[in-house]
Design a protein around this motif. Structure first.
Motif, mmCIF file in Angstrom:
data_model
loop_
_atom_site.group_PDB
_atom_site.id
_atom_site.type_symbol
_atom_site.label_atom_id
_atom_site.label_comp_id
_atom_site.label_asym_id
_atom_site.label_seq_id
_atom_site.Cartn_x
_atom_site.Cartn_y
_atom_site.Cartn_z
ATOM 1 N N VAL A 1 0.849 -1.196 0.000
ATOM 2 C CA VAL A 1 0.000 0.000 0.000
ATOM 3 C C VAL A 1 0.888 1.251 0.000
ATOM 4 C CG1 VAL A 1 -1.749 1.286 1.286
ATOM 5 C CG2 VAL A 1 -1.837 -1.223 1.205
ATOM 6 N N PRO A 2 0.645 2.197 -0.897
ATOM 7 C CA PRO A 2 1.511 3.377 -0.977
ATOM 8 C C PRO A 2 1.451 4.261 0.274
ATOM 9 C CG PRO A 2 0.224 3.118 -2.997
ATOM 10 C CD PRO A 2 -0.355 2.166 -1.991
ATOM 11 N N ASP A 3 2.620 4.756 0.653
ATOM 12 C CA ASP A 3 2.712 5.791 1.687
ATOM 13 C C ASP A 3 2.594 7.179 1.069
ATOM 14 O OD1 ASP A 3 3.044 4.096 3.859
ATOM 15 O OD2 ASP A 3 5.217 4.047 3.670
ATOM 16 N N THR A 4 3.258 7.352 -0.068
ATOM 17 C CA THR A 4 3.196 8.631 -0.780
ATOM 18 C C THR A 4 2.773 8.369 -2.221
ATOM 19 O OG1 THR A 4 5.504 8.603 -1.562
ATOM 20 C CG2 THR A 4 5.076 9.514 0.645
ATOM 21 N N LYS A 5 2.070 9.347 -2.796
ATOM 22 C CA LYS A 5 1.555 9.217 -4.163
ATOM 23 C C LYS A 5 1.619 10.575 -4.839
ATOM 24 C CE LYS A 5 -1.999 7.461 -1.982
ATOM 25 N NZ LYS A 5 -3.328 6.915 -1.595
ATOM 26 N N ASP A 6 2.213 10.611 -6.028
ATOM 27 C CA ASP A 6 2.350 11.873 -6.755
ATOM 28 C C ASP A 6 2.125 11.601 -8.240
ATOM 29 O OD1 ASP A 6 2.980 14.429 -7.617
ATOM 30 O OD2 ASP A 6 5.148 14.051 -7.586
ATOM 31 N N GLN A 7 1.091 12.203 -8.813
ATOM 32 C CA GLN A 7 0.819 12.036 -10.242
ATOM 33 C C GLN A 7 1.685 13.037 -11.008
ATOM 34 O OE1 GLN A 7 -2.975 10.937 -13.011
ATOM 35 N NE2 GLN A 7 -3.331 12.527 -11.499
ATOM 36 N N VAL A 8 2.837 12.543 -11.473
ATOM 37 C CA VAL A 8 3.819 13.428 -12.086
ATOM 38 C C VAL A 8 3.391 13.865 -13.484
ATOM 39 C CG1 VAL A 8 5.745 12.562 -10.727
ATOM 40 C CG2 VAL A 8 5.161 11.426 -12.869
ATOM 41 N N TRP B 1 1.748 7.763 -11.976
ATOM 42 C CA TRP B 1 1.896 8.013 -10.543
ATOM 43 C C TRP B 1 3.253 7.510 -10.064
ATOM 44 C CZ3 TRP B 1 -1.343 10.479 -7.109
ATOM 45 C CH2 TRP B 1 -2.603 10.838 -7.588
ATOM 46 N N HIS B 2 3.912 8.345 -9.268
ATOM 47 C CA HIS B 2 5.106 7.880 -8.560
ATOM 48 C C HIS B 2 4.702 7.603 -7.123
ATOM 49 C CE1 HIS B 2 8.898 8.048 -6.284
ATOM 50 N NE2 HIS B 2 9.371 7.442 -7.367
ATOM 51 N N VAL B 3 4.978 6.376 -6.652
ATOM 52 C CA VAL B 3 4.562 5.987 -5.311
ATOM 53 C C VAL B 3 5.754 5.454 -4.535
ATOM 54 C CG1 VAL B 3 2.268 5.362 -6.195
ATOM 55 C CG2 VAL B 3 3.990 3.573 -5.865
ATOM 56 N N THR B 4 5.650 5.534 -3.215
ATOM 57 C CA THR B 4 6.599 4.865 -2.328
ATOM 58 C C THR B 4 5.804 4.029 -1.338
ATOM 59 O OG1 THR B 4 6.668 6.680 -0.712
ATOM 60 C CG2 THR B 4 8.257 6.763 -2.527
ATOM 61 N N THR B 5 6.416 2.936 -0.899
ATOM 62 C CA THR B 5 5.825 2.081 0.125
ATOM 63 C C THR B 5 6.904 1.788 1.154
ATOM 64 O OG1 THR B 5 6.450 -0.106 -0.746
ATOM 65 C CG2 THR B 5 4.538 0.978 -1.772
ATOM 66 N N PRO B 6 6.564 1.159 2.286
ATOM 67 C CA PRO B 6 7.603 0.832 3.269
ATOM 68 C C PRO B 6 8.709 -0.057 2.710
ATOM 69 C CG PRO B 6 5.440 0.673 4.275
ATOM 70 C CD PRO B 6 5.210 0.870 2.799
ATOM 71 N N SER B 7 8.413 -0.814 1.643
ATOM 72 C CA SER B 7 9.426 -1.741 1.128
ATOM 73 C C SER B 7 10.081 -1.276 -0.164
ATOM 74 C CB SER B 7 8.796 -3.120 0.885
ATOM 75 O OG SER B 7 7.797 -3.047 -0.121
ATOM 76 N N HIS B 8 9.350 -0.566 -1.012
ATOM 77 C CA HIS B 8 9.883 -0.221 -2.324
ATOM 78 C C HIS B 8 9.012 0.868 -2.938
ATOM 79 C CE1 HIS B 8 13.058 -1.291 -5.024
ATOM 80 N NE2 HIS B 8 12.267 -1.545 -6.051
ATOM 81 N N GLY B 9 9.188 1.091 -4.242
ATOM 82 C CA GLY B 9 8.379 2.097 -4.913
ATOM 83 C C GLY B 9 8.711 2.157 -6.377
#
Length: 213
Positions: free
Chosen positions: A17-24, A29-37
Motif C-alpha cells: 500500500v503506498p505511503d506517498t503518491k504523486d501524479q507526475v 503516478w510515482h509511489v513509495t511504500t515501506p518496502s519499495h516504490g
C-alpha cells in the motif's frame, strides 16, 4: 502529441500500500511504500508505452525500471517544471542502455557494445561458462572448513543465462579451496577452473588444522 487522462491514485501496488503518491504526469503516478516504490501507469499510459519498453504489468520499480518510463515519455517529462529534469531524462536513457540493452536497441535502433553494458558483459561471461561450475558464494579462512590463506568457494553448474545476465544453475553444488591472492583477483564471473580451485568433497571434514593444499 496525445493527451492523457488523469486517474485516481493507486490504492495498492505490487510493493504494498503506498505511503506517498504523486501524479507526475496524467496517468503516471510515482509511489513509495515501506518496502519499495516506483512508477505506476494507468491502463491508457501502459498501452501507450513503446512496445520495446513496456513491461507486462504497469509497475516500474524505482531501482532500474523507472528509467523505461522516463525514456518512453521523454518529451513530456522534459517539459515538466522540475529542476534538473533534463538531466534525469538523460540519466534514464543511459540507465536503459546499461541495464536493458536489448530493449534500448529495439527502441532506438542503436547497437549497445558490451563495453557500455555490464548486463551484456555478464551475459556473455555466463554464456561462455555454460556447462561449467561457476562460483556462487565464498567463505574466508575464518570459517572452520577453510585453512589459513585459502578461500572456500561453492560452485554450481551453469545451465543457462537470462536476458539480464543472471545464470540458471542446476544440480548439486561442489566445493573447492582457492588461494586467497588468486581469489582477490577474480572477475565478475569465475569458474572452478579459472580460479584454480582444488576440490573438497564437503565442508564438514575440513578444519583449520588441515594443511594448505
Amino acid at each position: 502529441m496525445p493527451s492523457y487522462t488523469s486517474v485516481p491514485a493507486p490504492i495498492d501496488t505490487i510493493w504494498g500500500v503506498p505511503d506517498t503518491k504523486d501524479q507526475v504526469l496524467p496517468g503516471i503516478w510515482h509511489v513509495t511504500t515501506p518496502s519499495h516504490g516506483g512508477y505506476v501507469l494507468s491502463d491508457e499510459r501502459q498501452a501507450a508505452m513503446p512496445a520495446a519498453l513496456r513491461r507486462d504489468d504497469p509497475f516500474y520499480e524505482e531501482d532500474v525500471d523507472w528509467a523505461l518510463v522516463l525514456l518512453g515519455f521523454a518529451s513530456e517529462f522534459r517539459r515538466l517544471p522540475t529542476a534538473g529534469i533534463t538531466l534525469q531524462v538523460e540519466n534514464a536513457r543511459r540507465s536503459v542502455r546499461a541495464w536493458h540493452p536489448d530493449r534500448y536497441s529495439a527502441y532506438t535502433g542503436e547497437d549497445v557494445p558490451p563495453s557500455d553494458s555490464h548486463v551484456l558483459r555478464r551475459r556473455a561471461a555466463y554464456t561462455a561458462a555454460i556447462g561449467q561450475y561457476a562460483s556462487v558464494s565464498a567463505s574466508g579462512d575464518w570459517a572452520d572448513w577453510v585453512p589459513a590463506g585459502k578461500v572456500g568457494v561453492m560452485f554450481r553448474r551453469v545451465e543457462g543465462v537470462d536476458a539480464l545476465g543472471f545464470a540458471r544453475f542446476s544440480g548439486d553444488p561442489i566445493h573447492g579451496l582457492v588461494d586467497k591472492d588468486q581469489y582477490g583477483k577474480r572477475g565478475d564471473v569465475e569458474t572452478f577452473d579459472s580460479l584454480g580451485a582444488v576440490r573438497v568433497e564437503s565442508t564438514a571434514p575440513i578444519t583449520k588444522q588441515v594443511a594448505s593444499l
